[in-house]
Design a protein around this motif. Sequence first.
Motif, PDB file in Angstrom:
ATOM      1  N   ILE A  54     -24.015 -17.378 -10.085  1.00  0.00           N
ATOM      2  CA  ILE A  54     -22.956 -18.196  -9.869  1.00  0.00           C
ATOM      3  C   ILE A  54     -22.444 -17.756 -11.699  1.00  0.00           C
ATOM      4  O   ILE A  54     -23.118 -17.621 -12.239  1.00  0.00           O
ATOM      5  CB  ILE A  54     -22.950 -19.826  -9.884  1.00  0.00           C
ATOM      6  CG1 ILE A  54     -24.119 -19.745  -8.186  1.00  0.00           C
ATOM      7  CG2 ILE A  54     -21.773 -20.344  -9.757  1.00  0.00           C
ATOM      8  CD1 ILE A  54     -23.779 -20.960  -7.817  1.00  0.00           C
ATOM      9  N   SER A  55     -20.714 -16.915 -11.399  1.00  0.00           N
ATOM     10  CA  SER A  55     -20.751 -16.568 -12.550  1.00  0.00           C
ATOM     11  C   SER A  55     -19.658 -17.877 -13.941  1.00  0.00           C
ATOM     12  O   SER A  55     -20.049 -18.967 -13.029  1.00  0.00           O
ATOM     13  CB  SER A  55     -19.371 -16.076 -12.682  1.00  0.00           C
ATOM     14  OG  SER A  55     -18.031 -16.467 -11.935  1.00  0.00           O
ATOM     15  N   GLN A  56     -20.154 -17.730 -14.825  1.00  0.00           N
ATOM     16  CA  GLN A  56     -19.712 -18.473 -15.830  1.00  0.00           C
ATOM     17  C   GLN A  56     -17.676 -19.134 -15.495  1.00  0.00           C
ATOM     18  O   GLN A  56     -17.258 -20.423 -15.091  1.00  0.00           O
ATOM     19  CB  GLN A  56     -20.060 -18.314 -17.096  1.00  0.00           C
ATOM     20  CG  GLN A  56     -18.873 -19.575 -18.272  1.00  0.00           C
ATOM     21  CD  GLN A  56     -19.632 -19.252 -19.311  1.00  0.00           C
ATOM     22  OE1 GLN A  56     -20.059 -18.239 -19.575  1.00  0.00           O
ATOM     23  NE2 GLN A  56     -19.188 -20.316 -20.359  1.00  0.00           N
ATOM     24  N   GLU A  57     -16.995 -18.317 -14.824  1.00  0.00           N
ATOM     25  CA  GLU A  57     -15.327 -18.498 -14.724  1.00  0.00           C
ATOM     26  C   GLU A  57     -15.629 -19.098 -13.454  1.00  0.00           C
ATOM     27  O   GLU A  57     -14.671 -19.748 -13.595  1.00  0.00           O
ATOM     28  CB  GLU A  57     -14.933 -17.628 -14.387  1.00  0.00           C
ATOM     29  CG  GLU A  57     -14.930 -16.609 -15.638  1.00  0.00           C
ATOM     30  CD  GLU A  57     -16.175 -15.424 -15.902  1.00  0.00           C
ATOM     31  OE1 GLU A  57     -17.078 -15.577 -15.093  1.00  0.00           O
ATOM     32  OE2 GLU A  57     -16.255 -14.831 -17.145  1.00  0.00           O
ATOM     33  N   TYR A  58     -16.387 -19.049 -12.645  1.00  0.00           N
ATOM     34  CA  TYR A  58     -16.489 -20.123 -11.151  1.00  0.00           C
ATOM     35  C   TYR A  58     -16.792 -21.254 -11.509  1.00  0.00           C
ATOM     36  O   TYR A  58     -16.529 -22.818 -10.855  1.00  0.00           O
ATOM     37  CB  TYR A  58     -17.618 -19.610 -10.127  1.00  0.00           C
ATOM     38  CG  TYR A  58     -17.809 -20.065  -8.606  1.00  0.00           C
ATOM     39  CD1 TYR A  58     -16.277 -20.017  -7.926  1.00  0.00           C
ATOM     40  CD2 TYR A  58     -18.623 -20.699  -8.298  1.00  0.00           C
ATOM     41  CE1 TYR A  58     -16.523 -20.878  -6.911  1.00  0.00           C
ATOM     42  CE2 TYR A  58     -18.680 -22.038  -7.127  1.00  0.00           C
ATOM     43  CZ  TYR A  58     -17.587 -21.450  -6.489  1.00  0.00           C
ATOM     44  OH  TYR A  58     -17.222 -22.068  -5.422  1.00  0.00           O
ATOM     45  N   VAL A  59     -18.047 -21.358 -12.968  1.00  0.00           N
ATOM     46  CA  VAL A  59     -18.223 -22.797 -13.343  1.00  0.00           C
ATOM     47  C   VAL A  59     -16.895 -23.139 -13.439  1.00  0.00           C
ATOM     48  O   VAL A  59     -16.536 -24.651 -13.442  1.00  0.00           O
ATOM     49  CB  VAL A  59     -19.334 -23.025 -13.894  1.00  0.00           C
ATOM     50  CG1 VAL A  59     -19.848 -24.750 -13.984  1.00  0.00           C
ATOM     51  CG2 VAL A  59     -20.646 -22.526 -12.838  1.00  0.00           C
TER      52      VAL A  59
ATOM     53  N   VAL B 272     -13.803 -22.938 -13.324  1.00  0.00           N
ATOM     54  CA  VAL B 272     -12.744 -23.516 -11.672  1.00  0.00           C
ATOM     55  C   VAL B 272     -13.026 -24.413 -11.128  1.00  0.00           C
ATOM     56  O   VAL B 272     -12.260 -25.076 -11.331  1.00  0.00           O
ATOM     57  CB  VAL B 272     -12.613 -22.154 -11.260  1.00  0.00           C
ATOM     58  CG1 VAL B 272     -11.739 -22.254 -10.228  1.00  0.00           C
ATOM     59  CG2 VAL B 272     -12.174 -20.848 -11.948  1.00  0.00           C
ATOM     60  N   LEU B 273     -14.702 -24.954 -10.869  1.00  0.00           N
ATOM     61  CA  LEU B 273     -14.902 -25.754  -9.805  1.00  0.00           C
ATOM     62  C   LEU B 273     -15.336 -26.848 -10.685  1.00  0.00           C
ATOM     63  O   LEU B 273     -14.055 -28.257 -10.342  1.00  0.00           O
ATOM     64  CB  LEU B 273     -16.526 -25.297  -9.398  1.00  0.00           C
ATOM     65  CG  LEU B 273     -17.046 -26.431  -8.398  1.00  0.00           C
ATOM     66  CD1 LEU B 273     -16.180 -26.630  -7.275  1.00  0.00           C
ATOM     67  CD2 LEU B 273     -18.544 -26.222  -8.377  1.00  0.00           C
TER      68      LEU B 273
ATOM     69  N   THR C  71     -11.740 -27.756 -11.276  1.00  0.00           N
ATOM     70  CA  THR C  71     -11.267 -28.965  -9.952  1.00  0.00           C
ATOM     71  C   THR C  71     -11.544 -30.088  -9.419  1.00  0.00           C
ATOM     72  O   THR C  71     -10.558 -31.355  -9.354  1.00  0.00           O
ATOM     73  CB  THR C  71     -11.608 -27.996  -8.642  1.00  0.00           C
ATOM     74  OG1 THR C  71     -10.922 -26.807  -9.014  1.00  0.00           O
ATOM     75  CG2 THR C  71     -11.102 -28.323  -7.187  1.00  0.00           C
TER      76      THR C  71
END
Length: 203
Positions: free
Chosen positions: A88-93, A95-96, A99
């Motif tokens: 899991i990339s840091q960018e996805y974390v 963004v999550l 949210t």
Amino acid sequence: MNESHRSSVHQALGGGQVADVLLWRRRVGSVFILVASTSLWLLFERAGYNILSFVSNVLLLLVVILFLWAKCASLLNRPLPPLPNLEISQEYVLVLADTIQPIVNCVLSVAREIAVDGNLKLFLKVAFGLWVISFIGSFFNFITLVYLGILVSLSLPALYEKYQDPVDDKLTVAHKMIETQCRSFDDKILRRIKMPFQKEKKI
């Protein structure tokens, strides 16, 4: 219906691919979700299959396939299974987290108003909402509730987009009536709560 109404509903749902699926603009995705959710519900509810056993068997089958594929590839000089980068990339974390943050802050704000500020009206609304959820949950199990939620998500937004003007008129009238009833109900409760403290003690 004009295009401004359609775009407003689409934007209210996020304006992305999820909104397209919920509004049946991506029919393939909508049909896939409907068929998949119905199949899983029938598998778990009607066939009596256990969700833990189902997940375990699916993962076991996947692991066996990947293992045999890797062994055969090494023996036959064939390419290995094309697995993506499993991390899991840091960018996805981030963004999550962005949210989830407004939802968590809203829940904490409501909890503070009830516990610290003693907001009686908000307490009654939250208590009534939780009671309704508990009452509905007593008739269905978790899987059925999730399936009903999927059905509602795939039907109500599309129907609302199609009949937005008459629905808005009816909702406006209903909201005024409910608001009037809730205000009178809250006033009665507040009056009953304050009355014992206003009475003078008899000597």
